[in-house]
Motif scaffolding. Structure first.
Motif, PDB file in Angstrom:
ATOM      1  N   ARG A  22       0.823  -1.211   0.000  1.00  0.00           N
ATOM      2  CA  ARG A  22       0.000   0.000   0.000  1.00  0.00           C
ATOM      3  C   ARG A  22       0.859   1.264   0.000  1.00  0.00           C
ATOM      4  NH1 ARG A  22      -4.721  -1.896   4.340  1.00  0.00           N
ATOM      5  NH2 ARG A  22      -5.938  -3.089   2.815  1.00  0.00           N
ATOM      6  N   ILE A  23       1.999   1.203   0.674  1.00  0.00           N
ATOM      7  CA  ILE A  23       2.894   2.370   0.714  1.00  0.00           C
ATOM      8  C   ILE A  23       3.585   2.558  -0.635  1.00  0.00           C
ATOM      9  CG2 ILE A  23       4.984   3.326   1.761  1.00  0.00           C
ATOM     10  CD1 ILE A  23       4.162   1.931   4.381  1.00  0.00           C
ATOM     11  N   VAL A  24       4.164   1.478  -1.168  1.00  0.00           N
ATOM     12  CA  VAL A  24       4.927   1.559  -2.414  1.00  0.00           C
ATOM     13  C   VAL A  24       4.030   1.944  -3.586  1.00  0.00           C
ATOM     14  CG1 VAL A  24       6.239   0.198  -4.090  1.00  0.00           C
ATOM     15  CG2 VAL A  24       6.739  -0.018  -1.655  1.00  0.00           C
ATOM     16  N   SER A  25       2.786   1.467  -3.591  1.00  0.00           N
ATOM     17  CA  SER A  25       1.866   1.778  -4.689  1.00  0.00           C
ATOM     18  C   SER A  25       1.349   3.205  -4.623  1.00  0.00           C
ATOM     19  CB  SER A  25       0.674   0.817  -4.657  1.00  0.00           C
ATOM     20  OG  SER A  25      -0.161   1.079  -3.534  1.00  0.00           O
ATOM     21  N   ALA A  61      13.314  -0.005   7.394  1.00  0.00           N
ATOM     22  CA  ALA A  61      13.433   0.079   5.934  1.00  0.00           C
ATOM     23  C   ALA A  61      13.213   1.498   5.433  1.00  0.00           C
ATOM     24  CB  ALA A  61      12.434  -0.866   5.278  1.00  0.00           C
ATOM     25  N   GLY A  62      12.856   2.418   6.329  1.00  0.00           N
ATOM     26  CA  GLY A  62      12.660   3.812   5.936  1.00  0.00           C
ATOM     27  C   GLY A  62      11.316   4.099   5.314  1.00  0.00           C
ATOM     28  N   LEU A  63      10.343   3.187   5.480  1.00  0.00           N
ATOM     29  CA  LEU A  63       9.028   3.383   4.871  1.00  0.00           C
ATOM     30  C   LEU A  63       8.066   4.131   5.790  1.00  0.00           C
ATOM     31  CD1 LEU A  63       8.474  -0.071   3.134  1.00  0.00           C
ATOM     32  CD2 LEU A  63       9.030   2.107   2.051  1.00  0.00           C
ATOM     33  N   ILE A  64       8.266   4.020   7.096  1.00  0.00           N
ATOM     34  CA  ILE A  64       7.374   4.716   8.029  1.00  0.00           C
ATOM     35  C   ILE A  64       8.188   5.412   9.114  1.00  0.00           C
ATOM     36  CG2 ILE A  64       5.512   3.031   7.657  1.00  0.00           C
ATOM     37  CD1 ILE A  64       6.135   1.920  10.479  1.00  0.00           C
ATOM     38  N   GLU A  65       7.522   6.358   9.783  1.00  0.00           N
ATOM     39  CA  GLU A  65       8.088   7.020  10.954  1.00  0.00           C
ATOM     40  C   GLU A  65       7.162   6.735  12.131  1.00  0.00           C
ATOM     41  OE1 GLU A  65       8.193  11.091   9.836  1.00  0.00           O
ATOM     42  OE2 GLU A  65      10.134  10.939   8.818  1.00  0.00           O
ATOM     43  N   ARG A  66       7.739   6.367  13.261  1.00  0.00           N
ATOM     44  CA  ARG A  66       6.941   6.043  14.440  1.00  0.00           C
ATOM     45  C   ARG A  66       7.067   7.156  15.474  1.00  0.00           C
ATOM     46  NH1 ARG A  66       8.381  -0.057  16.037  1.00  0.00           N
ATOM     47  NH2 ARG A  66       6.229  -0.049  16.820  1.00  0.00           N
ATOM     48  N   LEU A  98       9.168   3.630  -5.767  1.00  0.00           N
ATOM     49  CA  LEU A  98       7.850   4.175  -6.078  1.00  0.00           C
ATOM     50  C   LEU A  98       7.591   4.138  -7.578  1.00  0.00           C
ATOM     51  CD1 LEU A  98       7.848   7.300  -3.733  1.00  0.00           C
ATOM     52  CD2 LEU A  98       6.542   5.196  -3.421  1.00  0.00           C
ATOM     53  N   PRO A  99       6.336   3.980  -7.977  1.00  0.00           N
ATOM     54  CA  PRO A  99       6.014   4.001  -9.411  1.00  0.00           C
ATOM     55  C   PRO A  99       6.188   5.412  -9.974  1.00  0.00           C
ATOM     56  CG  PRO A  99       4.007   3.842  -8.098  1.00  0.00           C
ATOM     57  CD  PRO A  99       5.149   3.676  -7.143  1.00  0.00           C
ATOM     58  N   TYR A 100       6.711   5.477 -11.189  1.00  0.00           N
ATOM     59  CA  TYR A 100       6.989   6.759 -11.845  1.00  0.00           C
ATOM     60  C   TYR A 100       5.883   7.093 -12.834  1.00  0.00           C
ATOM     61  CZ  TYR A 100       9.103   9.960 -15.248  1.00  0.00           C
ATOM     62  OH  TYR A 100       9.352  10.995 -16.095  1.00  0.00           O
ATOM     63  N   ALA A 101       5.537   8.359 -12.901  1.00  0.00           N
ATOM     64  CA  ALA A 101       4.585   8.838 -13.907  1.00  0.00           C
ATOM     65  C   ALA A 101       5.029  10.216 -14.375  1.00  0.00           C
ATOM     66  CB  ALA A 101       3.171   8.891 -13.340  1.00  0.00           C
ATOM     67  N   TYR A 102       4.653  10.539 -15.608  1.00  0.00           N
ATOM     68  CA  TYR A 102       5.074  11.803 -16.219  1.00  0.00           C
ATOM     69  C   TYR A 102       3.890  12.380 -16.976  1.00  0.00           C
ATOM     70  CZ  TYR A 102       6.841  14.418 -20.301  1.00  0.00           C
ATOM     71  OH  TYR A 102       7.031  15.338 -21.298  1.00  0.00           O
ATOM     72  N   LYS A 103       3.718  13.690 -16.894  1.00  0.00           N
ATOM     73  CA  LYS A 103       2.650  14.344 -17.636  1.00  0.00           C
ATOM     74  C   LYS A 103       3.156  15.635 -18.261  1.00  0.00           C
ATOM     75  CE  LYS A 103      -2.114  16.024 -17.333  1.00  0.00           C
ATOM     76  NZ  LYS A 103      -3.273  16.251 -16.445  1.00  0.00           N
ATOM     77  N   LEU A 104       3.019  15.737 -19.569  1.00  0.00           N
ATOM     78  CA  LEU A 104       3.363  16.970 -20.280  1.00  0.00           C
ATOM     79  C   LEU A 104       2.198  17.940 -20.150  1.00  0.00           C
ATOM     80  CD1 LEU A 104       5.355  18.419 -22.256  1.00  0.00           C
ATOM     81  CD2 LEU A 104       4.005  17.433 -24.112  1.00  0.00           C
ATOM     82  N   LEU A 105       2.460  19.130 -19.633  1.00  0.00           N
ATOM     83  CA  LEU A 105       1.409  20.121 -19.429  1.00  0.00           C
ATOM     84  C   LEU A 105       1.320  21.122 -20.574  1.00  0.00           C
ATOM     85  CD1 LEU A 105       2.001  20.892 -15.636  1.00  0.00           C
ATOM     86  CD2 LEU A 105       0.408  19.248 -16.654  1.00  0.00           C
ATOM     87  N   GLY A 138       4.782   7.821  -7.174  1.00  0.00           N
ATOM     88  CA  GLY A 138       3.554   7.343  -6.558  1.00  0.00           C
ATOM     89  C   GLY A 138       2.432   8.317  -6.860  1.00  0.00           C
ATOM     90  N   ARG A 139       1.726   8.724  -5.832  1.00  0.00           N
ATOM     91  CA  ARG A 139       0.601   9.645  -6.028  1.00  0.00           C
ATOM     92  C   ARG A 139       0.991  11.107  -5.876  1.00  0.00           C
ATOM     93  NH1 ARG A 139      -4.752   6.929  -3.181  1.00  0.00           N
ATOM     94  NH2 ARG A 139      -4.784   5.022  -4.429  1.00  0.00           N
ATOM     95  N   ARG A 140       2.246  11.378  -5.558  1.00  0.00           N
ATOM     96  CA  ARG A 140       2.647  12.751  -5.274  1.00  0.00           C
ATOM     97  C   ARG A 140       3.531  13.318  -6.379  1.00  0.00           C
ATOM     98  NH1 ARG A 140       1.768  14.588  -0.203  1.00  0.00           N
ATOM     99  NH2 ARG A 140       3.323  16.205  -0.563  1.00  0.00           N
ATOM    100  N   PRO A 141       3.409  14.629  -6.650  1.00  0.00           N
ATOM    101  CA  PRO A 141       4.349  15.262  -7.588  1.00  0.00           C
ATOM    102  C   PRO A 141       5.777  15.170  -7.055  1.00  0.00           C
ATOM    103  CG  PRO A 141       2.437  16.679  -7.165  1.00  0.00           C
ATOM    104  CD  PRO A 141       2.376  15.573  -6.158  1.00  0.00           C
TER     105      PRO A 141
END
Length: 244
Positions: A22-25, A61-66, A98-105, A138-141
């Motif tokens: 869920r984190i990586v996706s 693993a550096g995926l979460i902070e407690r 993380l998954p990569y995505a690109y969008k030309l604006l 992922g889901r963030r710019p």
């Protein structure tokens, strides 16, 4: 006892795999608060100790902070760039898991203006390709790319499909260059950059401006703007002969 131990080990792996997925996706974005350990233990029908071990592994693993009492939160990835290299942004994002995505604006061909002359030393009326794009992790710019390409030096750029291939990747594959210059500075996010990065206006950002040249002339100028709390620049070098 052995059966219980084996069951706990299986549940440990199940919980770990599901949360990590869920984190990586990007389903659980940076800053998302995970369910409390008691909630997860009840959900999976296991001991709180099993959940605690999973959380410890995710934190290591550096995926979460407690945070004591507040809970566990998805950690924002911290990317690194080599100052002395021309890097591929997709490779940067993939290195974070993380998954990569690109969008030309935006993309347009125009004649060089006074700013192009200052940034790229281009004579008036030189054809220029101007592009604006957002790269995502992922889901963030991840960063905003503002690029200008000297279409006299690289006429193929006028016909290239930058909606599918990021201009940086295309240039690295197509055009030889001999010299590059990086200029790095802290900037406050303008209204437009803030909108594309999904951060408040004025947020501290890291700006990398790069020029590359062929032996004859400037090839491209690009400005990459990253959220300042999620990017680090790294340089490795050796002392010159005879220096301490």
């Amino acid at each position: 006892m052995a059966n219980r131990s084996g069951k706990e080990a299986t549940l440990h792996q199940t919980i770990l795999s599901e949360i990590e997925g869920r984190i990586v996706s990007g389903e659980w974005a940076p800053g998302f608060r995970l369910p409390f350990e008691m909630e997860l233990a009840e959900q999976y029908g296991c001991s709180r100790m099993t959940v605690n071990k999973v959380m410890t592994q995710l934190a290591n693993a550096g995926l979460i902070e407690r945070h004591r009492k507040a809970g566990s939160f998805v950690r924002r990835p911290h990317a690194q760039s080599a100052v002395m290299e021309i890097h591929d942004i997709e490779v940067e994002v993939n290195s974070l898991g993380l998954p990569y995505a690109y969008k030309l604006l935006a993309q347009r061909k125009r004649k060089a203006n006074a700013e192009d002359k200052s940034l790229m030393s281009l004579p008036a009326a030189t054809p220029v390709m101007e592009l604006l794009a957002v790269h995502r992790a992922g889901r963030r710019p991840f960063c905003v790319e503002e690029r200008r390409i000297n279409a006299r030096a690289v006429p193929e750029a006028a016909e290239a499909d930058f909606s599918q291939t990021p201009p940086g990747q295309w240039l690295i594959a197509q055009v030889p260059w001999s010299t590059a210059e990086n200029r790095i500075q802290a900037v406050a996010a303008s209204p437009e950059i803030a909108r594309h990065l999904d951060v408040p206006e004025g947020t501290a950002c890291l700006s990398i401006e790069r020029r590359t040249w062929s032996p004859a002339e400037t090839i491209t100028f690009v400005r990459l703007t990253y959220p300042g709390d999620a990017h680090t620049l790294v340089a490795r070098f050796k002392p010159a002969q005879g220096t301490a």
